[in-house]
Design a protein around this motif. Structure first.
Motif: not given
Length: 394
Positions: A52-68
Protein backbone atom coordinates in the motif's frame (compact mmCIF):
# COMPACT_ATOMS: atom_id res chain seq x y z
CA UNK A 1 35.73 24.62 -25.17
CA UNK A 2 33.34 26.23 -22.65
CA UNK A 3 31.30 29.09 -23.99
CA UNK A 4 31.64 32.45 -22.25
CA UNK A 5 28.18 34.01 -21.84
CA UNK A 6 27.74 37.56 -23.06
CA UNK A 7 26.94 38.79 -19.54
CA UNK A 8 30.47 37.88 -18.35
CA UNK A 9 32.52 39.35 -21.20
CA UNK A 10 34.00 42.73 -20.20
CA UNK A 11 33.26 45.41 -22.73
CA UNK A 12 31.16 43.12 -24.88
CA UNK A 13 28.35 45.63 -24.98
CA UNK A 14 25.19 44.29 -26.57
CA UNK A 15 26.83 42.24 -29.30
CA UNK A 16 27.15 38.50 -28.64
CA UNK A 17 30.22 36.60 -29.73
CA UNK A 18 29.85 34.38 -32.82
CA UNK A 19 30.12 31.15 -30.80
CA UNK A 20 27.33 32.41 -28.53
CA UNK A 21 25.08 33.04 -31.51
CA UNK A 22 25.72 29.51 -32.81
CA UNK A 23 25.08 27.97 -29.38
CA UNK A 24 21.88 29.96 -28.88
CA UNK A 25 20.58 29.03 -32.35
CA UNK A 26 21.34 25.37 -31.70
CA UNK A 27 19.52 25.43 -28.36
CA UNK A 28 16.45 27.14 -29.83
CA UNK A 29 16.37 24.70 -32.75
CA UNK A 30 16.51 21.67 -30.46
CA UNK A 31 13.79 23.13 -28.26
CA UNK A 32 11.52 23.75 -31.26
CA UNK A 33 12.23 20.57 -33.20
CA UNK A 34 12.58 18.06 -30.36
CA UNK A 35 10.57 19.65 -27.55
CA UNK A 36 13.45 20.17 -25.16
CA UNK A 37 17.14 20.10 -24.34
CA UNK A 38 17.28 18.09 -21.12
CA UNK A 39 17.71 14.32 -21.26
CA UNK A 40 14.84 13.31 -18.98
CA UNK A 41 15.12 9.56 -19.47
CA UNK A 42 14.85 7.90 -16.04
CA UNK A 43 17.56 5.47 -15.02
CA UNK A 44 16.45 1.84 -15.64
CA UNK A 45 15.08 0.10 -12.56
CA UNK A 46 13.27 -3.05 -11.43
CA UNK A 47 10.46 -3.35 -8.89
CA UNK A 48 11.51 -5.68 -6.04
CA UNK A 49 8.72 -5.08 -3.50
CA UNK A 50 5.38 -3.31 -3.28
CA UNK A 51 2.46 -2.73 -0.93
CA UNK A 52 0.00 0.00 0.00
CA UNK A 53 1.61 3.24 -1.23
CA UNK A 54 4.99 1.46 -1.23
CA UNK A 55 7.09 0.63 -4.27
CA UNK A 56 10.72 -0.40 -3.79
CA UNK A 57 12.97 -0.33 -6.85
CA UNK A 58 16.48 -1.51 -7.60
CA UNK A 59 18.34 0.52 -10.20
CA UNK A 60 20.03 -1.72 -12.73
CA UNK A 61 23.83 -1.68 -12.59
CA UNK A 62 25.74 0.19 -15.28
CA UNK A 63 27.01 -2.22 -17.91
CA UNK A 64 30.66 -1.21 -17.55
CA UNK A 65 30.77 -1.24 -13.72
CA UNK A 66 30.55 -4.09 -11.23
CA UNK A 67 27.98 -3.46 -8.50
CA UNK A 68 29.52 -3.96 -5.07
CA UNK A 69 29.42 -2.73 -1.48
CA UNK A 70 26.60 -1.80 0.86
CA UNK A 71 23.28 -0.77 -0.70
CA UNK A 72 21.88 2.77 -0.72
CA UNK A 73 18.16 3.41 -0.17
CA UNK A 74 16.76 6.75 -1.35
CA UNK A 75 13.61 7.70 0.59
CA UNK A 76 11.24 9.89 -1.41
CA UNK A 77 9.29 12.61 0.39
CA UNK A 78 5.52 12.67 0.17
CA UNK A 79 4.06 14.78 -2.66
CA UNK A 80 7.35 14.92 -4.61
CA UNK A 81 8.10 12.62 -7.56
CA UNK A 82 11.08 10.29 -7.30
CA UNK A 83 12.76 12.32 -10.05
CA UNK A 84 14.11 14.46 -7.21
CA UNK A 85 16.89 11.85 -7.09
CA UNK A 86 16.97 11.26 -10.85
CA UNK A 87 16.39 14.73 -12.26
CA UNK A 88 18.07 14.40 -15.64
CA UNK A 89 20.99 12.57 -17.21
CA UNK A 90 24.21 14.28 -16.21
CA UNK A 91 22.59 15.73 -13.09
CA UNK A 92 21.10 12.66 -11.40
CA UNK A 93 22.13 11.39 -7.97
CA UNK A 94 20.92 7.94 -9.00
CA UNK A 95 23.08 8.00 -12.11
CA UNK A 96 26.05 9.10 -10.01
CA UNK A 97 25.70 6.20 -7.56
CA UNK A 98 25.01 3.61 -10.27
CA UNK A 99 28.02 4.62 -12.37
CA UNK A 100 30.15 4.41 -9.20
CA UNK A 101 29.05 0.78 -8.84
CA UNK A 102 27.01 1.32 -5.69
CA UNK A 103 23.86 -0.87 -5.28
CA UNK A 104 21.14 1.78 -5.46
CA UNK A 105 17.50 1.46 -4.43
CA UNK A 106 14.55 3.79 -4.01
CA UNK A 107 11.20 3.73 -2.25
CA UNK A 108 8.34 5.78 -3.66
CA UNK A 109 4.60 5.80 -3.07
CA UNK A 110 2.74 5.98 -6.38
CA UNK A 111 -0.36 8.09 -6.91
CA UNK A 112 -2.29 9.16 -3.83
CA UNK A 113 -6.09 9.09 -4.21
CA UNK A 114 -9.15 9.93 -2.14
CA UNK A 115 -9.32 6.34 -0.85
CA UNK A 116 -5.96 6.91 0.88
CA UNK A 117 -7.29 9.83 2.91
CA UNK A 118 -7.24 7.91 6.22
CA UNK A 119 -3.55 6.98 6.04
CA UNK A 120 -1.50 8.86 8.61
CA UNK A 121 2.22 9.32 9.21
CA UNK A 122 2.35 6.03 11.09
CA UNK A 123 1.84 4.22 7.76
CA UNK A 124 5.22 5.50 6.53
CA UNK A 125 7.03 5.25 9.87
CA UNK A 126 5.68 1.82 10.89
CA UNK A 127 5.28 0.17 7.50
CA UNK A 128 6.74 1.81 4.40
CA UNK A 129 10.25 2.89 5.43
CA UNK A 130 11.09 -0.08 7.74
CA UNK A 131 9.84 -2.59 5.16
CA UNK A 132 11.82 -0.89 2.41
CA UNK A 133 15.01 -1.02 4.51
CA UNK A 134 14.58 -4.73 5.23
CA UNK A 135 13.73 -5.57 1.61
CA UNK A 136 16.76 -3.68 0.30
CA UNK A 137 19.07 -5.37 2.79
CA UNK A 138 17.71 -8.80 1.84
CA UNK A 139 17.99 -8.08 -1.89
CA UNK A 140 21.60 -6.95 -1.39
CA UNK A 141 22.59 -10.17 0.35
CA UNK A 142 21.94 -9.13 3.93
CA UNK A 143 24.20 -6.06 3.90
CA UNK A 144 23.34 -3.02 6.05
CA UNK A 145 21.71 -0.11 4.24
CA UNK A 146 22.81 3.52 3.85
CA UNK A 147 19.53 5.45 4.07
CA UNK A 148 19.28 8.85 2.35
CA UNK A 149 16.17 10.99 2.80
CA UNK A 150 15.46 14.38 1.27
CA UNK A 151 13.03 16.87 2.85
CA UNK A 152 10.08 14.98 4.39
CA UNK A 153 11.80 11.74 3.35
CA UNK A 154 14.56 12.66 5.79
CA UNK A 155 12.05 13.32 8.57
CA UNK A 156 10.33 9.98 7.95
CA UNK A 157 13.73 8.27 8.06
CA UNK A 158 14.68 10.00 11.34
CA UNK A 159 11.39 9.03 12.98
CA UNK A 160 11.63 5.46 11.71
CA UNK A 161 15.11 4.91 13.15
CA UNK A 162 14.11 6.59 16.43
CA UNK A 163 10.97 4.49 16.86
CA UNK A 164 11.18 1.57 19.28
CA UNK A 165 8.64 -0.38 17.21
CA UNK A 166 11.01 -0.50 14.24
CA UNK A 167 13.31 -2.86 16.13
CA UNK A 168 16.88 -3.42 15.00
CA UNK A 169 16.86 -2.30 11.39
CA UNK A 170 19.91 -3.20 9.23
CA UNK A 171 21.09 0.39 8.78
CA UNK A 172 24.73 1.38 8.24
CA UNK A 173 24.20 5.16 8.21
CA UNK A 174 21.57 7.84 7.75
CA UNK A 175 21.84 10.94 5.56
CA UNK A 176 19.27 13.71 5.99
CA UNK A 177 19.06 16.35 3.25
CA UNK A 178 17.14 19.61 3.73
CA UNK A 179 14.80 18.37 6.48
CA UNK A 180 13.43 21.23 8.65
CA UNK A 181 13.22 20.36 12.35
CA UNK A 182 12.56 23.73 13.99
CA UNK A 183 9.74 25.36 12.02
CA UNK A 184 10.08 28.68 13.89
CA UNK A 185 13.28 29.21 11.90
CA UNK A 186 11.48 29.03 8.53
CA UNK A 187 10.92 32.70 7.53
CA UNK A 188 8.40 31.67 4.87
CA UNK A 189 5.98 30.50 7.59
CA UNK A 190 6.67 33.19 10.17
CA UNK A 191 3.96 35.66 8.98
CA UNK A 192 1.32 32.90 9.00
CA UNK A 193 2.04 31.23 12.36
CA UNK A 194 -0.10 33.63 14.48
CA UNK A 195 -2.97 33.14 12.03
CA UNK A 196 -2.60 29.33 12.13
CA UNK A 197 -2.68 29.30 15.91
CA UNK A 198 -5.66 31.69 16.00
CA UNK A 199 -7.94 29.20 14.26
CA UNK A 200 -7.03 26.47 16.78
CA UNK A 201 -7.73 23.55 14.44
CA UNK A 202 -11.06 24.86 13.10
CA UNK A 203 -9.90 27.09 10.30
CA UNK A 204 -10.36 26.90 6.52
CA UNK A 205 -7.20 24.85 5.97
CA UNK A 206 -8.43 22.09 8.28
CA UNK A 207 -11.90 22.08 6.74
CA UNK A 208 -10.41 22.16 3.26
CA UNK A 209 -8.18 19.09 3.54
CA UNK A 210 -10.94 17.20 5.35
CA UNK A 211 -13.40 17.83 2.52
CA UNK A 212 -10.85 17.13 -0.24
CA UNK A 213 -9.35 14.10 1.49
CA UNK A 214 -5.89 15.69 1.44
CA UNK A 215 -3.85 18.30 -0.39
CA UNK A 216 -4.48 17.95 -4.16
CA UNK A 217 -1.74 18.05 -6.80
CA UNK A 218 -2.37 21.63 -8.03
CA UNK A 219 -2.13 22.98 -4.49
CA UNK A 220 1.09 21.08 -3.78
CA UNK A 221 2.61 22.34 -7.04
CA UNK A 222 1.58 25.92 -6.29
CA UNK A 223 3.03 25.76 -2.77
CA UNK A 224 6.39 24.48 -4.05
CA UNK A 225 6.54 27.21 -6.70
CA UNK A 226 5.62 29.86 -4.14
CA UNK A 227 8.81 29.12 -2.20
CA UNK A 228 10.79 30.25 -5.23
CA UNK A 229 8.51 33.13 -6.23
CA UNK A 230 11.36 35.50 -7.04
CA UNK A 231 12.88 32.96 -9.42
CA UNK A 232 9.49 32.51 -11.09
CA UNK A 233 9.21 36.25 -11.71
CA UNK A 234 12.74 36.58 -13.10
CA UNK A 235 12.66 33.29 -15.03
CA UNK A 236 11.94 34.83 -18.49
CA UNK A 237 14.89 37.19 -18.10
CA UNK A 238 17.15 34.38 -16.92
CA UNK A 239 16.19 32.22 -19.89
CA UNK A 240 16.83 35.07 -22.33
CA UNK A 241 20.25 35.90 -20.88
CA UNK A 242 21.29 32.22 -20.75
CA UNK A 243 19.95 31.18 -24.15
CA UNK A 244 23.45 30.06 -25.17
CA UNK A 245 24.01 28.03 -21.96
CA UNK A 246 22.85 24.48 -22.67
CA UNK A 247 23.40 23.22 -19.12
CA UNK A 248 21.40 26.09 -17.62
CA UNK A 249 18.47 25.54 -19.99
CA UNK A 250 18.50 21.79 -19.42
CA UNK A 251 18.38 22.29 -15.65
CA UNK A 252 15.43 24.68 -15.92
CA UNK A 253 13.57 22.15 -18.07
CA UNK A 254 14.27 19.33 -15.64
CA UNK A 255 13.05 21.33 -12.63
CA UNK A 256 9.89 22.31 -14.53
CA UNK A 257 9.28 18.64 -15.31
CA UNK A 258 9.80 17.74 -11.64
CA UNK A 259 7.39 20.43 -10.46
CA UNK A 260 4.73 19.42 -13.00
CA UNK A 261 4.67 15.90 -11.55
CA UNK A 262 3.93 16.70 -7.91
CA UNK A 263 1.74 14.19 -6.06
CA UNK A 264 -1.13 14.76 -3.62
CA UNK A 265 -0.92 14.35 0.18
CA UNK A 266 -3.27 11.87 1.94
CA UNK A 267 -5.72 13.78 4.14
CA UNK A 268 -4.82 12.39 7.56
CA UNK A 269 -1.08 12.67 6.92
CA UNK A 270 -1.49 16.25 5.70
CA UNK A 271 -3.47 17.03 8.84
CA UNK A 272 -0.73 15.64 11.06
CA UNK A 273 1.94 17.60 9.22
CA UNK A 274 -0.11 20.77 9.36
CA UNK A 275 -1.09 20.59 13.02
CA UNK A 276 2.04 19.00 14.51
CA UNK A 277 4.77 20.50 12.30
CA UNK A 278 3.53 23.82 10.90
CA UNK A 279 1.52 24.79 13.98
CA UNK A 280 2.80 22.69 16.87
CA UNK A 281 6.51 22.56 15.90
CA UNK A 282 6.73 19.26 17.79
CA UNK A 283 10.02 18.05 16.35
CA UNK A 284 11.85 21.08 17.75
CA UNK A 285 11.56 19.39 21.16
CA UNK A 286 13.35 16.29 19.88
CA UNK A 287 10.28 14.12 20.39
CA UNK A 288 7.17 13.36 18.38
CA UNK A 289 3.84 12.03 19.61
CA UNK A 290 2.43 9.34 17.33
CA UNK A 291 -0.60 7.26 18.28
CA UNK A 292 0.06 5.89 21.77
CA UNK A 293 3.83 6.41 21.83
CA UNK A 294 6.50 9.07 21.94
CA UNK A 295 9.29 8.88 19.38
CA UNK A 296 12.55 10.32 20.70
CA UNK A 297 15.22 11.33 18.18
CA UNK A 298 17.91 10.77 20.81
CA UNK A 299 17.39 7.00 20.35
CA UNK A 300 19.06 7.06 16.93
CA UNK A 301 22.46 5.35 17.28
CA UNK A 302 23.67 5.02 13.69
CA UNK A 303 26.01 7.64 12.14
CA UNK A 304 24.06 10.62 10.80
CA UNK A 305 25.05 13.09 8.07
CA UNK A 306 22.93 16.26 7.88
CA UNK A 307 22.86 18.65 4.91
CA UNK A 308 21.45 22.19 4.80
CA UNK A 309 21.19 24.33 1.67
CA UNK A 310 22.72 27.79 1.91
CA UNK A 311 19.77 29.41 0.07
CA UNK A 312 17.01 26.98 1.03
CA UNK A 313 13.76 28.85 1.76
CA UNK A 314 11.77 25.75 2.75
CA UNK A 315 14.38 24.35 5.14
CA UNK A 316 16.82 27.16 6.11
CA UNK A 317 20.14 26.33 7.74
CA UNK A 318 18.94 27.02 11.28
CA UNK A 319 15.81 24.90 10.90
CA UNK A 320 17.90 21.94 9.72
CA UNK A 321 20.83 22.39 12.11
CA UNK A 322 18.40 22.10 15.05
CA UNK A 323 18.50 18.29 14.79
CA UNK A 324 22.25 18.03 15.49
CA UNK A 325 22.19 18.44 19.31
CA UNK A 326 19.26 16.00 19.51
CA UNK A 327 21.28 13.07 18.14
CA UNK A 328 23.07 12.36 21.40
CA UNK A 329 23.49 8.60 20.87
CA UNK A 330 24.53 8.66 17.21
CA UNK A 331 27.99 7.22 16.65
CA UNK A 332 28.91 10.31 14.67
CA UNK A 333 27.02 13.41 13.58
CA UNK A 334 28.31 15.48 10.66
CA UNK A 335 26.69 18.73 9.55
CA UNK A 336 27.34 20.30 6.14
CA UNK A 337 26.12 23.51 4.52
CA UNK A 338 26.12 23.17 0.73
CA UNK A 339 25.17 25.53 -2.12
CA UNK A 340 21.62 25.59 -3.39
CA UNK A 341 17.96 25.85 -2.53
CA UNK A 342 15.67 23.05 -1.44
CA UNK A 343 15.97 20.97 -4.62
CA UNK A 344 19.23 22.45 -5.86
CA UNK A 345 21.21 21.28 -2.83
CA UNK A 346 20.24 17.71 -3.70
CA UNK A 347 20.45 17.66 -7.45
CA UNK A 348 21.51 21.07 -8.72
CA UNK A 349 24.53 21.55 -10.95
CA UNK A 350 26.72 22.51 -7.97
CA UNK A 351 25.62 19.38 -6.06
CA UNK A 352 27.79 17.26 -8.36
CA UNK A 353 30.95 18.68 -6.81
CA UNK A 354 29.65 19.32 -3.27
CA UNK A 355 26.76 17.30 -1.86
CA UNK A 356 27.43 14.13 -3.87
CA UNK A 357 31.13 14.04 -3.06
CA UNK A 358 30.44 14.37 0.67
CA UNK A 359 27.90 11.54 0.37
CA UNK A 360 30.50 9.36 -1.35
CA UNK A 361 33.02 10.05 1.40
CA UNK A 362 30.44 9.37 4.12
CA UNK A 363 29.19 6.10 2.65
CA UNK A 364 32.73 4.86 2.12
CA UNK A 365 33.61 5.76 5.70
CA UNK A 366 30.67 3.81 7.13
CA UNK A 367 30.58 0.91 4.67
CA UNK A 368 30.76 -2.64 6.02
CA UNK A 369 34.45 -3.04 5.24
CA UNK A 370 35.48 0.22 6.92
CA UNK A 371 33.15 0.70 9.89
CA UNK A 372 34.17 -0.07 13.49
CA UNK A 373 33.21 -3.52 14.74
CA UNK A 374 29.91 -3.02 16.57
CA UNK A 375 26.49 -4.57 15.90
CA UNK A 376 23.84 -2.69 13.94
CA UNK A 377 20.97 -1.42 16.04
CA UNK A 378 22.78 -1.22 19.39
CA UNK A 379 23.77 1.92 21.25
CA UNK A 380 27.29 3.13 20.59
CA UNK A 381 29.38 5.84 22.15
CA UNK A 382 29.04 8.95 20.04
CA UNK A 383 32.08 10.24 18.25
CA UNK A 384 32.00 14.01 17.93
CA UNK A 385 33.07 14.87 14.41
CA UNK A 386 35.28 17.84 13.70
CA UNK A 387 33.34 18.07 10.43
CA UNK A 388 30.21 19.16 12.28
CA UNK A 389 30.88 22.84 11.54
CA UNK A 390 32.35 22.38 8.11
CA UNK A 391 30.67 24.22 5.26
CA UNK A 392 30.88 23.73 1.51
CA UNK A 393 28.87 26.83 0.69
CA UNK A 394 30.77 29.36 -1.37
Amino acid sequence: MDLVPLRSVPGAGLLPAPDQVVAAASNVAQKVLYGGIADLRPMPRTLIDDGTLREVYHYRPAGHVKEQGDPILLVTPLAAPSSCYDLRRGCSLVEHFVTEGRPTYLVEYGEVSFRDRNLGMEHWIDEVVPTAIREVSAHAGGRPVHVIGWSLGGIFSLLTLADERSGDLPVASLTVVGSPIDITQVPLLAPFRPLLNFFNGKGPITKGYQVLGGAPKPLVKWAFQLTAFQKMVTKPIALATHIDDREFLAQIEAVDHFTANMIAYPGRTFGQLYHRFAKGNQLATGTFELDDRTIDLSRIDVPVLVFAGSTDGIAPVGAVRAVVPMLTKAQEVRFEIVPGGHLGMLTGRAARRTTWLVMDEWISQWSTDNRPASPIGTSRKRKHSSAASRSLAK
